[in-house]
Design an enzyme around this catalytic site. Structure first.
Site, PDB file in Angstrom:
ATOM      1  N   GLU A  29       0.843  -1.219  -0.025  1.00 32.83           N
ATOM      2  CA  GLU A  29      -0.007   0.101  -0.234  1.00 32.83           C
ATOM      3  C   GLU A  29       0.778   1.154   0.057  1.00 32.83           C
ATOM      4  O   GLU A  29       1.776   1.173   0.311  1.00 32.83           O
ATOM      5  CB  GLU A  29      -0.746   0.049   1.338  1.00 32.83           C
ATOM      6  CG  GLU A  29      -1.882   1.279   1.208  1.00 32.83           C
ATOM      7  CD  GLU A  29      -2.953   0.948   2.446  1.00 32.83           C
ATOM      8  OE1 GLU A  29      -2.807   0.089   3.164  1.00 32.83           O
ATOM      9  OE2 GLU A  29      -4.159   1.721   2.526  1.00 32.83           O
ATOM     10  N   ASN A 175     -12.159  -1.539  -1.047  1.00 36.37           N
ATOM     11  CA  ASN A 175     -11.645  -2.174   0.167  1.00 36.37           C
ATOM     12  C   ASN A 175     -12.357  -1.512   1.496  1.00 36.37           C
ATOM     13  O   ASN A 175     -12.731  -0.373   1.712  1.00 36.37           O
ATOM     14  CB  ASN A 175     -10.346  -1.576   0.126  1.00 36.37           C
ATOM     15  CG  ASN A 175      -9.500  -1.708   1.542  1.00 36.37           C
ATOM     16  OD1 ASN A 175      -9.180  -3.042   1.710  1.00 36.37           O
ATOM     17  ND2 ASN A 175      -9.311  -0.888   2.225  1.00 36.37           N
ATOM     18  N   GLU A 176     -12.561  -2.452   2.304  1.00 43.54           N
ATOM     19  CA  GLU A 176     -13.249  -2.146   3.581  1.00 43.54           C
ATOM     20  C   GLU A 176     -14.328  -1.105   3.343  1.00 43.54           C
ATOM     21  O   GLU A 176     -14.474  -0.187   3.992  1.00 43.54           O
ATOM     22  CB  GLU A 176     -11.922  -1.541   4.607  1.00 43.54           C
ATOM     23  CG  GLU A 176     -11.248  -2.765   4.871  1.00 43.54           C
ATOM     24  CD  GLU A 176     -10.235  -2.359   6.143  1.00 43.54           C
ATOM     25  OE1 GLU A 176     -10.407  -1.357   6.813  1.00 43.54           O
ATOM     26  OE2 GLU A 176      -9.470  -3.419   6.516  1.00 43.54           O
ATOM     27  N   TYR A 248      -6.536  -8.662  11.606  1.00 44.57           N
ATOM     28  CA  TYR A 248      -5.289  -8.382  12.227  1.00 44.57           C
ATOM     29  C   TYR A 248      -5.320  -8.911  13.438  1.00 44.57           C
ATOM     30  O   TYR A 248      -6.172  -8.829  14.392  1.00 44.57           O
ATOM     31  CB  TYR A 248      -5.335  -6.866  12.186  1.00 44.57           C
ATOM     32  CG  TYR A 248      -4.880  -6.222  10.682  1.00 44.57           C
ATOM     33  CD1 TYR A 248      -3.560  -6.246  10.411  1.00 44.57           C
ATOM     34  CD2 TYR A 248      -5.948  -5.569   9.921  1.00 44.57           C
ATOM     35  CE1 TYR A 248      -3.339  -5.866   9.138  1.00 44.57           C
ATOM     36  CE2 TYR A 248      -5.776  -5.291   8.832  1.00 44.57           C
ATOM     37  CZ  TYR A 248      -4.323  -5.364   8.135  1.00 44.57           C
ATOM     38  OH  TYR A 248      -4.057  -5.048   7.003  1.00 44.57           O
ATOM     39  N   GLU A 308      -6.093  -9.229   3.755  1.00 47.11           N
ATOM     40  CA  GLU A 308      -5.241  -8.332   4.463  1.00 47.11           C
ATOM     41  C   GLU A 308      -5.210  -9.378   6.014  1.00 47.11           C
ATOM     42  O   GLU A 308      -6.297  -9.518   6.542  1.00 47.11           O
ATOM     43  CB  GLU A 308      -5.808  -7.232   4.858  1.00 47.11           C
ATOM     44  CG  GLU A 308      -5.561  -6.067   3.715  1.00 47.11           C
ATOM     45  CD  GLU A 308      -6.287  -4.660   4.088  1.00 47.11           C
ATOM     46  OE1 GLU A 308      -5.707  -4.147   5.194  1.00 47.11           O
ATOM     47  OE2 GLU A 308      -6.271  -4.034   3.148  1.00 47.11           O
ATOM     48  N   GLN A 357       1.958  -6.056   5.785  1.00 48.76           N
ATOM     49  CA  GLN A 357       2.238  -5.923   4.447  1.00 48.76           C
ATOM     50  C   GLN A 357       3.799  -6.229   3.935  1.00 48.76           C
ATOM     51  O   GLN A 357       4.338  -6.606   4.770  1.00 48.76           O
ATOM     52  CB  GLN A 357       2.106  -4.216   3.925  1.00 48.76           C
ATOM     53  CG  GLN A 357       0.641  -3.700   4.397  1.00 48.76           C
ATOM     54  CD  GLN A 357       0.435  -2.248   3.733  1.00 48.76           C
ATOM     55  OE1 GLN A 357       1.118  -1.752   3.261  1.00 48.76           O
ATOM     56  NE2 GLN A 357      -0.816  -1.858   4.192  1.00 48.76           N
TER      57      GLN A 357
HETATM   58  O1  AHR Z   1      -2.927  -2.516   6.177  1.00 49.18           O
HETATM   59  C1  AHR Z   1      -3.225  -1.251   6.714  1.00 49.18           C
HETATM   60  C2  AHR Z   1      -4.757  -0.877   6.600  1.00 49.18           C
HETATM   61  O2  AHR Z   1      -5.588  -1.863   7.526  1.00 49.18           O
HETATM   62  C3  AHR Z   1      -5.475  -0.994   5.363  1.00 49.18           C
HETATM   63  O3  AHR Z   1      -5.079   0.401   4.652  1.00 49.18           O
HETATM   64  C4  AHR Z   1      -6.969  -0.916   5.551  1.00 49.18           C
HETATM   65  O4  AHR Z   1      -7.544  -1.975   4.509  1.00 49.18           O
HETATM   66  C5  AHR Z   1      -6.763  -1.994   6.993  1.00 49.18           C
HETATM   67  O5  AHR Z   1      -7.725  -1.452   7.768  1.00 49.18           O
END
Ligand code: AHR
Length: 506
Positions: A29, A175-176, A248, A308, A357
């Protein structure tokens, strides 16, 4: 102390699903130093580069056989306008990256990204702008990329140096969208997804694989609505090919409820357990989202795309907070191995995944320090797992010793086994106990005896909080592993605490 013993049986002669190489994908990103410094240094940089892309990084990514790379975001994707990133570089707009608060020079745009994919040898995954863009803008980007010369947009691409269509297959439609991508309700997004997707063309032999924004973590209601609305035959029930999932392991989302992000390199036993348990919660997430998908798509045509995932810690204080830069320890390597094992265990539905990432941001493969580069412990995990790419998953039975902790349970030992096209078998073992060794017995049922064992490799660390730095780049690195024996078709190995081991044989 006599190590505990754990026994597994691998059905070495049985069929199984293919482990798509695309679950070992990466994500880049325009955030912090991921693209600028991490990938793009420019043609005039003293850092060795090919057409502006740094050569050390490209070589390190080629080495782990990166299958695909997602770009340009993330949240940035829904603020990105692709026309700002094409044409003569000196004329490109210098602007603010509204998403992450940095300067965006647009020096790295469509052609630079696709050159990177070509140099790395991977497939591009482009995430289009649904949040602040238009249907016309997104459909034009697809035509610019994939149409043969002869249309205005394809001719423009040719004038910009690439006459041949790029053949980009994988396409994220926003995205999201429930958050940074537009704060939408699932019903609204489902309508938008179908509207946008309807105008994205299939050019020549490139049929787009359209990926819809999926749920955050355990938002099962989102999955239910998108699956219901985007498989409805009344509205082109085949419009969606993939549904994304973002997860995450940061202690802030289910199953844990930590008050704040944890530090990356300072942790105790309870923090170790929290990260492992949080990682293993992915098993429940994949199981429950899959169950919903199965109801609407029993043929399993639509892939679950975990585009992600990764550990997300407190920002390293040596860098600005908006860089999301963090160092990495063996804890993150074990977490990465557990996560990859779960994707493989759910290979019937998980078609793709992208660790977040690739460089200098969150759970990275590579960290750069100006002109220096180090491979993180997780780079070594991806390296050890390359034999599983496109191999056949083998069934495994046995008790992995689930251990309950305050934040949830996770296995003491997690195993993946696969058979490659050439018949060779690879086993990867992730040992999560941070203090005690364990003895593992793996019986390969269906084989009279194990043939010639190729050299194994093992990743462990001198200390749990050790990190790789430019002055000590291989402190946490894999080394040859030969400390195992065979009794007929049974592998016996004692694993040290907190390690990942791989062994292949013909
Ligand atoms: O990876 C960082 C961020 O986390 C991304 O931009 C987003 O899609 C997610 O919330």
């Amino acid at each position: 102390m006599i190590p505990d013993r754990i026994a597994f049986t691998v059905a070495a002669d049985q069929p199984g699903p293919k482990i798509s190489r695309h679950i070992f994908g990466q994500f880049a990103e325009h955030l912090g130093r991921c693209v600028y410094e991490g990938i793009w240094v420019g043609e005039d940089s003293p850092i060795p580069n090919v057409r502006g892309l740094r050569s050390d990084v490209v070589a390190a990514l080629r080495a782990i056989k990166v299958p695909n790379l997602r770009w340009p975001g993330g949240c940035f994707a829904d603020a990105y306008h692709w026309r700002n990133g094409i044409g003569p570089r000196e004329k490109r707009l210098r602007m603010r990256n509204d998403t992450w608060g940095q300067i965006e020079t647009n020096a790295f745009g469509t052609h630079e990204f696709l050159d990177l994919c070509a140099q790395v040898g991977c497939e591009p995954v482009i995430c289009g702008n649904l949040g602040s863009g238009t249907v016309q803008e997104m459909r034009d980007w697809v035509e610019y990329l994939n149409a043969p010369v002869g249309t205005v947009l394809a001719n423009e691409r040719a004038a910009n140096g690439h006459p041949a269509p790029y053949g980009v297959r994988f396409w994220g439609v926003g995205n999201e969208s429930w958050g940074c991508g537009g704060v939408m309700r699932p019903e609204y997004y489902a309508d938008e997804f179908r509207r946008y997707s309807n105008f994205l063309g299939n050019y020549e032999k490139t049929r787009l694989y359209r990926i819809a924004t999926g749920p955050a973590v355990d938002d099962y209601a989102w999955t239910e609505v998108i699956m219901r609305e985007c498989t409805n035959p009344r509205f082109n029930g085949a419009v969606m090919d993939g549904l994304s999932l973002h997860y995450y392991m940061n202690g802030l989302t289910p199953p844990a409820k930590a008050p704040r992000l944890m530090p990356a390199t300072k942790f105790d036993a309870a923090d170790w357990n929290r990260v492992m348990a949080h990682g293993w919660f992915l098993d429940e997430l994949l199981t429950r989202h899959t169950a919903i998908m199965d109801r609407h798509d029993p043929q399993r045509r639509i892939g679950l795309v975990v585009d992600e995932w990764g550990a997300w810690y407190e920002n390293d204080p040596s860098h600005p907070a908006n860089e999301l830069y963090q160092q990495q320890t063996i804890r993150d390597a074990v977490l990465a191995a557990l996560t990859l094992n779960l994707f493989i265990a759910h290979a019937e539905r998980v078609s793709m995944a992208n660790v977040a990432q690739v460089i200098n941001v969150l759970h990275a493969m590579i960290l750069t320090f100006g002109d220096k580069m180090v491979r993180t412990p997780s780079w070594h995990v991806f390296d050890l797992y390359t034999p599983h790419q496109d191999a056949t998953r083998l069934p495994i039975t046995g008790a992995p010793q689930m251990r309950a902790h305050e934040d949830g349970a996770y296995p003491r030992v997690s195993v993946t086994a696969s058979r490659a096209a050439d018949g060779s078998i690879t086993v990867t073992l992730a040992h999560t106990d941070p203090t005690q060794p364990v003895t593992v017995e793996l019986t390969f049922a269906g084989l009279p005896a194990v043939g010639s064992a190729k050299a194994g490799r093992m990743l462990t660390a001198p200390a749990l909080t050790d990190i790789n730095t430019p002055s000590d780049p291989n402190r946490v690195a894999s080394v040859p592993w030969t400390d195992f024996s065979f009794d007929g078709a049974k592998l016996i190995a004692t694993l040290p605490p907190a390690c990942i081991a791989v062994m292949s044989f013909a």
